[in-house]
Design a protein around this motif. Sequence first.
Motif, PDB file in Angstrom:
ATOM      1  N   GLN A 206       0.931  -1.146  -0.028  1.00 33.60           N
ATOM      2  CA  GLN A 206      -0.032   0.003   0.073  1.00 33.60           C
ATOM      3  C   GLN A 206       0.780   1.307  -0.220  1.00 33.60           C
ATOM      4  O   GLN A 206       0.736   2.294  -0.573  1.00 33.60           O
ATOM      5  CB  GLN A 206      -0.910   0.148   1.316  1.00 33.60           C
ATOM      6  CG  GLN A 206      -1.646   1.328   1.324  1.00 33.60           C
ATOM      7  CD  GLN A 206      -2.625   1.440   2.463  1.00 33.60           C
ATOM      8  OE1 GLN A 206      -2.536   0.520   3.433  1.00 33.60           O
ATOM      9  NE2 GLN A 206      -3.294   2.558   2.784  1.00 33.60           N
ATOM     10  N   LEU A 207       1.708   1.425   0.799  1.00 33.29           N
ATOM     11  CA  LEU A 207       2.791   2.548   0.958  1.00 33.29           C
ATOM     12  C   LEU A 207       3.579   2.664  -0.127  1.00 33.29           C
ATOM     13  O   LEU A 207       3.931   3.982  -0.659  1.00 33.29           O
ATOM     14  CB  LEU A 207       3.518   2.471   2.250  1.00 33.29           C
ATOM     15  CG  LEU A 207       2.830   2.381   3.540  1.00 33.29           C
ATOM     16  CD1 LEU A 207       3.732   2.429   4.674  1.00 33.29           C
ATOM     17  CD2 LEU A 207       2.001   3.805   3.810  1.00 33.29           C
ATOM     18  N   THR A 208       3.811   1.660  -0.959  1.00 32.19           N
ATOM     19  CA  THR A 208       4.799   1.727  -1.937  1.00 32.19           C
ATOM     20  C   THR A 208       3.746   2.386  -3.369  1.00 32.19           C
ATOM     21  O   THR A 208       4.108   3.095  -4.086  1.00 32.19           O
ATOM     22  CB  THR A 208       5.171   0.097  -2.673  1.00 32.19           C
ATOM     23  OG1 THR A 208       6.240  -0.075  -1.444  1.00 32.19           O
ATOM     24  CG2 THR A 208       5.987   0.576  -3.925  1.00 32.19           C
ATOM     25  N   LYS A 209       2.813   1.800  -3.220  1.00 29.85           N
ATOM     26  CA  LYS A 209       1.616   2.265  -4.372  1.00 29.85           C
ATOM     27  C   LYS A 209       1.384   3.766  -4.111  1.00 29.85           C
ATOM     28  O   LYS A 209       1.512   4.776  -5.099  1.00 29.85           O
ATOM     29  CB  LYS A 209       0.479   1.634  -4.210  1.00 29.85           C
ATOM     30  CG  LYS A 209      -0.891   2.310  -5.047  1.00 29.85           C
ATOM     31  CD  LYS A 209      -2.100   1.313  -4.976  1.00 29.85           C
ATOM     32  CE  LYS A 209      -3.187   2.065  -5.917  1.00 29.85           C
ATOM     33  NZ  LYS A 209      -4.288   1.268  -6.249  1.00 29.85           N
ATOM     34  N   VAL A 210       1.329   4.283  -2.883  1.00 26.58           N
ATOM     35  CA  VAL A 210       1.025   5.555  -2.530  1.00 26.58           C
ATOM     36  C   VAL A 210       2.218   6.516  -2.813  1.00 26.58           C
ATOM     37  O   VAL A 210       2.244   7.482  -3.586  1.00 26.58           O
ATOM     38  CB  VAL A 210       0.677   5.721  -0.934  1.00 26.58           C
ATOM     39  CG1 VAL A 210       0.739   7.303  -0.547  1.00 26.58           C
ATOM     40  CG2 VAL A 210      -0.632   5.208  -0.833  1.00 26.58           C
ATOM     41  N   ALA A 211       3.612   6.034  -2.519  1.00 22.72           N
ATOM     42  CA  ALA A 211       4.629   6.640  -3.044  1.00 22.72           C
ATOM     43  C   ALA A 211       4.692   6.895  -4.212  1.00 22.72           C
ATOM     44  O   ALA A 211       5.171   8.057  -4.991  1.00 22.72           O
ATOM     45  CB  ALA A 211       5.984   6.095  -2.332  1.00 22.72           C
ATOM     46  N   ILE A 212       4.656   5.905  -5.310  1.00 29.38           N
ATOM     47  CA  ILE A 212       4.820   6.014  -6.514  1.00 29.38           C
ATOM     48  C   ILE A 212       3.741   6.882  -7.185  1.00 29.38           C
ATOM     49  O   ILE A 212       4.130   7.825  -8.064  1.00 29.38           O
ATOM     50  CB  ILE A 212       4.719   4.642  -7.202  1.00 29.38           C
ATOM     51  CG1 ILE A 212       5.977   3.902  -6.779  1.00 29.38           C
ATOM     52  CG2 ILE A 212       4.845   4.670  -8.767  1.00 29.38           C
ATOM     53  CD1 ILE A 212       5.726   2.366  -7.242  1.00 29.38           C
ATOM     54  N   ASN A 213       2.511   6.693  -6.846  1.00 26.44           N
ATOM     55  CA  ASN A 213       1.339   7.666  -7.426  1.00 26.44           C
ATOM     56  C   ASN A 213       1.405   8.844  -6.994  1.00 26.44           C
ATOM     57  O   ASN A 213       1.444  10.050  -7.699  1.00 26.44           O
ATOM     58  CB  ASN A 213       0.225   7.155  -7.016  1.00 26.44           C
ATOM     59  CG  ASN A 213      -0.410   5.644  -7.549  1.00 26.44           C
ATOM     60  OD1 ASN A 213       0.223   5.502  -8.670  1.00 26.44           O
ATOM     61  ND2 ASN A 213      -1.447   5.185  -7.084  1.00 26.44           N
ATOM     62  N   ALA A 214       2.204   9.492  -5.692  1.00 24.53           N
ATOM     63  CA  ALA A 214       2.374  10.701  -5.356  1.00 24.53           C
ATOM     64  C   ALA A 214       3.505  11.337  -6.162  1.00 24.53           C
ATOM     65  O   ALA A 214       3.406  12.447  -6.583  1.00 24.53           O
ATOM     66  CB  ALA A 214       2.885  10.738  -3.824  1.00 24.53           C
ATOM     67  N   ALA A 215       4.336  10.735  -6.604  1.00 22.20           N
ATOM     68  CA  ALA A 215       5.587  11.089  -7.348  1.00 22.20           C
ATOM     69  C   ALA A 215       5.398  11.303  -8.817  1.00 22.20           C
ATOM     70  O   ALA A 215       5.716  11.946  -9.417  1.00 22.20           O
ATOM     71  CB  ALA A 215       6.827  10.242  -7.142  1.00 22.20           C
ATOM     72  N   THR A 216       4.171  10.341  -9.337  1.00 22.09           N
ATOM     73  CA  THR A 216       4.019  10.488 -10.815  1.00 22.09           C
ATOM     74  C   THR A 216       2.754  11.002 -11.259  1.00 22.09           C
ATOM     75  O   THR A 216       2.771  11.223 -12.378  1.00 22.09           O
ATOM     76  CB  THR A 216       4.320   8.922 -11.401  1.00 22.09           C
ATOM     77  OG1 THR A 216       3.397   8.061 -10.548  1.00 22.09           O
ATOM     78  CG2 THR A 216       5.425   8.632 -11.197  1.00 22.09           C
ATOM     79  N   LEU A 217       1.969  10.863 -10.501  1.00 23.63           N
ATOM     80  CA  LEU A 217       0.327  11.394 -10.616  1.00 23.63           C
ATOM     81  C   LEU A 217       0.045  12.876 -10.045  1.00 23.63           C
ATOM     82  O   LEU A 217      -1.053  13.068  -9.630  1.00 23.63           O
ATOM     83  CB  LEU A 217      -0.769  10.507 -10.311  1.00 23.63           C
ATOM     84  CG  LEU A 217      -0.581   9.002 -11.084  1.00 23.63           C
ATOM     85  CD1 LEU A 217      -1.701   7.970 -10.712  1.00 23.63           C
ATOM     86  CD2 LEU A 217      -0.569   9.455 -12.783  1.00 23.63           C
ATOM     87  N   THR A 218       1.040  13.539 -10.120  1.00 29.42           N
ATOM     88  CA  THR A 218       0.893  14.958  -9.501  1.00 29.42           C
ATOM     89  C   THR A 218      -0.205  15.742  -9.984  1.00 29.42           C
ATOM     90  O   THR A 218      -0.774  16.764  -9.137  1.00 29.42           O
ATOM     91  CB  THR A 218       2.139  15.799  -9.387  1.00 29.42           C
ATOM     92  OG1 THR A 218       2.734  15.951 -10.716  1.00 29.42           O
ATOM     93  CG2 THR A 218       3.352  14.759  -8.858  1.00 29.42           C
ATOM     94  N   GLN A 219      -0.432  15.587 -11.245  1.00 25.80           N
ATOM     95  CA  GLN A 219      -1.468  16.511 -11.833  1.00 25.80           C
ATOM     96  C   GLN A 219      -2.827  15.555 -11.993  1.00 25.80           C
ATOM     97  O   GLN A 219      -3.723  16.195 -12.841  1.00 25.80           O
ATOM     98  CB  GLN A 219      -1.075  16.900 -13.326  1.00 25.80           C
ATOM     99  CG  GLN A 219       0.228  17.665 -13.182  1.00 25.80           C
ATOM    100  CD  GLN A 219      -0.023  19.142 -12.392  1.00 25.80           C
ATOM    101  OE1 GLN A 219      -1.001  19.484 -12.786  1.00 25.80           O
ATOM    102  NE2 GLN A 219       0.894  19.254 -11.606  1.00 25.80           N
ATOM    103  N   LEU A 220      -3.087  14.704 -11.623  1.00 23.60           N
ATOM    104  CA  LEU A 220      -4.246  13.926 -11.824  1.00 23.60           C
ATOM    105  C   LEU A 220      -5.591  14.633 -11.308  1.00 23.60           C
ATOM    106  O   LEU A 220      -6.495  14.757 -11.916  1.00 23.60           O
ATOM    107  CB  LEU A 220      -4.232  12.578 -11.194  1.00 23.60           C
ATOM    108  CG  LEU A 220      -5.447  11.594 -11.474  1.00 23.60           C
ATOM    109  CD1 LEU A 220      -5.619  11.525 -12.745  1.00 23.60           C
ATOM    110  CD2 LEU A 220      -5.391  10.044 -10.799  1.00 23.60           C
TER     111      LEU A 220
END
Length: 266
Positions: A206-220
């Motif tokens: 879960q935390l890995t998913k959150v970290a990756i999305n926070a870094a890459t989907l900043t404009q979602l």
Amino acid sequence: MSLLVDEERGVLRITIDRQARMNAVDLATMSELGELIIGAETRPEVRVIVLTGAGKAFCTGADLAAAAAAGGNEASPEVVMDRANDVVRAIVDSPLPVIAQVNGPAAGVGASIALAADLIYAADTAYLLLPFTSIGLMPDGGASAMVAAAMGRVRAAELALLGARLPAAEAAAAGLITRCVPADRLSDQVEAVAAQLAAGPRRALQLTKVAINAATLTQLDEALAREKTGQSELLTSADFYEGMTAMLTRRPPHFDGAVLPTTDPV
């Protein structure tokens, strides 16, 4: 039932089953899909979600035939956009890993749903398609952000402005999906990955998913808001009516070149 649900050994499999419409989704199906994904996170026995389509398609977007049959009264454009955005946000925000098993065409909001997943495995016979402008609409479901984030502005523009079909092999090479797999091995590939995730440490994943999305989907969030505003306008336009009518009657559309608003809608 438009959605088939199966749970086994920690894997919740949700299958869109509207084969007569190539798994195009109506508003009720979209709403149910979002609710299923959100509900899964409260069930400790569920460790991973797999999304796929029945038959020959993954999902070919919104069911315009259903909307036309409802006389445009199925729901307001804003509600339609909210339901699509809810599904994408449910996938991205879910604490569970979500796998898209793209067994066939993923078009329109169907492509957006697939691209929102954490892992995307597609059959070598599948393709992605953003056909929105061909019916007088714009990409939605976060596609304007997710495609550009993965492929860059120029390639994203080609897919979105021209409605160019992107075969799974090219999508994998461009980094838009995880892997292109021979069609006869797709199910085995997804089952193996899902089993690995289901046996993994839930909180760490879960935390890995959150970290990756926070870094890459900043404009979602901004993209979803822009798409809602723009698409809500376009869904009431003469160009969309012409595009939808042309598609349903299998003829080329004849757009009138409507004048764009003089101010930015967002």
